[in-house]
Design a protein around this motif. Structure first.
Motif, PDB file in Angstrom:
ATOM      1  N   ASN A  54      32.199  33.931  40.040  1.00  0.00           N
ATOM      2  CA  ASN A  54      32.822  32.639  39.760  1.00  0.00           C
ATOM      3  C   ASN A  54      32.175  31.930  38.575  1.00  0.00           C
ATOM      4  OD1 ASN A  54      34.762  32.611  41.915  1.00  0.00           O
ATOM      5  ND2 ASN A  54      33.063  32.261  43.331  1.00  0.00           N
ATOM      6  N   ALA A  55      30.909  32.221  38.329  1.00  0.00           N
ATOM      7  CA  ALA A  55      30.185  31.574  37.230  1.00  0.00           C
ATOM      8  C   ALA A  55      30.281  32.357  35.920  1.00  0.00           C
ATOM      9  CB  ALA A  55      28.713  31.391  37.607  1.00  0.00           C
ATOM     10  N   GLU A  56      30.921  33.526  35.954  1.00  0.00           N
ATOM     11  CA  GLU A  56      31.055  34.343  34.745  1.00  0.00           C
ATOM     12  C   GLU A  56      32.162  33.779  33.850  1.00  0.00           C
ATOM     13  OE1 GLU A  56      29.081  36.927  33.920  1.00  0.00           O
ATOM     14  OE2 GLU A  56      27.910  36.417  35.712  1.00  0.00           O
ATOM     15  N   PRO A  57      32.163  34.145  32.554  1.00  0.00           N
ATOM     16  CA  PRO A  57      33.250  33.701  31.668  1.00  0.00           C
ATOM     17  C   PRO A  57      34.613  34.157  32.183  1.00  0.00           C
ATOM     18  CG  PRO A  57      31.423  34.621  30.402  1.00  0.00           C
ATOM     19  CD  PRO A  57      31.118  34.902  31.845  1.00  0.00           C
ATOM     20  N   PHE A  58      35.627  33.385  31.851  1.00  0.00           N
ATOM     21  CA  PHE A  58      36.976  33.671  32.338  1.00  0.00           C
ATOM     22  C   PHE A  58      37.581  34.932  31.730  1.00  0.00           C
ATOM     23  CE2 PHE A  58      36.838  29.164  33.501  1.00  0.00           C
ATOM     24  CZ  PHE A  58      37.426  29.204  34.760  1.00  0.00           C
ATOM     25  N   GLY A  77      32.631  42.239  52.844  1.00  0.00           N
ATOM     26  CA  GLY A  77      31.402  41.536  52.515  1.00  0.00           C
ATOM     27  C   GLY A  77      31.219  40.211  53.225  1.00  0.00           C
ATOM     28  N   THR A  78      32.252  39.709  53.888  1.00  0.00           N
ATOM     29  CA  THR A  78      32.135  38.414  54.564  1.00  0.00           C
ATOM     30  C   THR A  78      31.531  38.589  55.954  1.00  0.00           C
ATOM     31  OG1 THR A  78      34.385  38.563  55.474  1.00  0.00           O
ATOM     32  CG2 THR A  78      34.124  37.490  53.324  1.00  0.00           C
ATOM     33  N   PHE A  89      36.610  33.655  43.526  1.00  0.00           N
ATOM     34  CA  PHE A  89      36.265  34.919  44.153  1.00  0.00           C
ATOM     35  C   PHE A  89      35.509  34.619  45.447  1.00  0.00           C
ATOM     36  CE2 PHE A  89      36.512  35.857  39.602  1.00  0.00           C
ATOM     37  CZ  PHE A  89      37.370  36.946  39.599  1.00  0.00           C
ATOM     38  N   GLN A  90      35.810  35.383  46.488  1.00  0.00           N
ATOM     39  CA  GLN A  90      35.171  35.175  47.781  1.00  0.00           C
ATOM     40  C   GLN A  90      34.758  36.521  48.367  1.00  0.00           C
ATOM     41  OE1 GLN A  90      38.695  32.946  49.282  1.00  0.00           O
ATOM     42  NE2 GLN A  90      37.213  31.401  49.938  1.00  0.00           N
ATOM     43  N   GLY A  91      33.687  36.521  49.142  1.00  0.00           N
ATOM     44  CA  GLY A  91      33.218  37.752  49.761  1.00  0.00           C
ATOM     45  C   GLY A  91      31.717  37.828  49.735  1.00  0.00           C
ATOM     46  N   ALA A 102      27.945  39.204  45.103  1.00  0.00           N
ATOM     47  CA  ALA A 102      28.432  39.583  43.778  1.00  0.00           C
ATOM     48  C   ALA A 102      29.742  38.877  43.462  1.00  0.00           C
ATOM     49  CB  ALA A 102      28.601  41.099  43.693  1.00  0.00           C
ATOM     50  N   ALA A 103      30.606  38.756  44.461  1.00  0.00           N
ATOM     51  CA  ALA A 103      31.879  38.056  44.253  1.00  0.00           C
ATOM     52  C   ALA A 103      31.630  36.587  43.951  1.00  0.00           C
ATOM     53  CB  ALA A 103      32.767  38.206  45.491  1.00  0.00           C
TER      54      ALA A 103
END
Length: 463
Positions: free
Chosen positions: A44-48, A373-374, A34-36, A39-40
């Motif tokens: 990336n560190a959340e469960p799949f 967000g970028t 996830f990019q942005g 929060a995005a």
């Protein structure tokens, strides 16, 4: 029973990750980052949303970070299956994953050096060792148009997506006999008419299609018009003794812009005294990988290759070291600086923005998509000032947005790719909910096509 669920790029652009469950087997298509905004990045560190240890195989459409960037984390959490991709994607993915791991380790070290008393230590999403371990699961590269048995009752065939070197659409044949179904994953589809790669292969027959719609709401400006505008931006900026900063993606966009600069200098469209800096170690390595994979190139570009290096030009400098990169900032004008990342979320481009955004003589030229967000999106949307490397910088440079260089197909080209073959349903993924997805949905409704925007992790039975 066949079940499809989307675990990334669901009602958003990045983080592509699709799960197919068939006859007790589980196959992923892509596992991207996830990019942005923050929060995005935290996502990336959340469960799949599934157990990585239960996945039999991963099919990778291409090597962009938002499609491959969580693979080392997948392996770290128990994945032991096969990873299948084209030869060029396999080589580029190695480069991208090692670069991402190195940046994460450096960010963690930088955070540890800062004053963060009372806070938990920042851990990288994965390390270089994790990335190297994940690369071991890649099987020898595949070619286009050949069937491969992925798991019992699941076959795959890759088709050229024309997006970046080695990019693929993935057609899955699921089940056996009367209950057999087919599902096509578009991956990211290229913008037709670009000089290096072939156009995307039209969508083959399939019962279901998971279709990207990054630009599902609008067409692109033509490539020739975009090249003219690029040359105009360079001439005007150099004429007022400024620098041109071009935030670029290391894969495909950099090589394409280098090729157009090569032609512009040859044909007198770019001032002959400019100095061009490719300030991206990853882009430099990627350019070398491009030279090793002529099987991916357009036939006309293959002819160009027979007459010399299409990326070479007078005044071109490859800057790998930090010291070389820093030296560029001493140049007052007349430089064209290509540096990553394309969305300005990291990399060396942030240093060049810090030194040029506040200068009225300079220009920043955006040649690709910028997610919400970028930093790139904030500049494009007209922010009076932006925060760069912990410093507030006024935006006084001229900002150019030239979307004809996009590596993504625009709305008319997406519809042409999909064609008029009957489909049971089209799933819209990899797009902004209120723009690309809704725009494409309206177009499909007008054509009488059944479509759906999957929710994150929503199980959808494929009848």
């Amino acid at each position: 029973m066949l079940v499809y669920s989307c675990h990334g790029a669901a009602k958003q652009v990045t983080g592509s990750c699709h799960l197919i469950e068939c006859n007790g087997r589980r196959v992923l298509v892509d596992c991207g980052m996830f990019q942005g905004d923050r929060a995005a990045e935290q996502a990336n560190a959340e469960p799949f949303g599934f157990d990585p240890a239960t996945i039999d195989a991963l099919l990778l459409t291409h090597a962009h970070l938002d499609h491959c960037g969580r693979i080392p984390r997948l392996v770290r959490q128990g994945f032991r299956g096969r990873i299948l991709a084209t030869s060029a994607t396999r080589e580029l993915a190695r480069l991208v994953l090692l670069d991402a791991a190195g940046l994460q380790e450096e960010d963690a070290r930088r955070a540890a050096r800062s004053d963060r008393r009372g806070e938990e230590a920042v851990e990288p999403l994965y390390t270089i060792d994790d990335a190297l371990h994940a690369i071991d699961f890649f099987e020898p590269g595949l070619g286009y148009g050949h069937d491969i048995d992925v798991a019992p009752g699941i076959r795959a065939r890759f088709f050229d997506a024309g997006h970046i070197l080695g990019s693929a659409q993935v057609l899955l044949t699921l089940g056996e006999g009367a209950g057999q179904r087919t599902m096509l994953f578009s991956g990211d589809l290229g913008n037709p008419g670009r000089p290096l790669l072939r156009d995307p292969v039209p969508a083959p027959a399939a019962d279901y299609v998971a279709m990207e719609c990054t630009y599902g709401d609008r067409p692109h400006r033509s490539v020739p018009d975009s090249v003219v505008e690029l040359y105009q931006a360079i001439r005007e900026t150099v004429g007022r003794r400024g620098n041109v900063v071009i935030p670029t993606f290391a894969l495909e966009r950099t090589q394409e812009i280098l090729y157009y600069l090569h032609l512009g200098l040859r044909d007198g469209q770019v001032p002959p005294h400019v100095r061009v800096f490719l300030d991206s170690p990853m882009a430099i390595s990627a350019t070398e990988i491009y030279r090793r994979h002529p099987e991916c190139f357009d036939a006309q570009f293959l002819q160009v290759l027979q007459h010399g290096d299409p990326f070479a030009m007078p005044g071109l400098h490859f800057t790998r070291s930090t010291q070389e990169s820093m030296a560029i900032n001493a140049i007052d004008g007349g430089a064209i600086i290509l540096a990553g990342s394309g969305m300005c979320t990291g990399g060396r481009v942030r240093h060049h923005l810090k030194h040029n955004l506040w200068r009225e003589r300079s220009s920043v030229v955006f040649v690709g998509y910028a997610a919400q967000g970028t930093l790139a999106r904030r500049i494009i949307d007209g922010a009076a000032s932006v925060r760069v490397l912990n410093q507030e910088i006024p935006v006084r440079a001229q900002v150019w947005t030239i979307n004809g260089f996009s590596a993504h197909a625009g709305r008319p080209d997406l519809l042409d790719w999909l064609g008029r073959a009957p489909r049971r349903r089209v799933f819209l993924v990899h797009g902004e909910y209120d723009r690309g997805m809704r725009g494409m949905g309206e177009a499909l409704t007008g054509l009488g096509v059944d479509w759906q925007m999957p929710g994150m992790g929503e199980p959808i039975r494929l009848d």
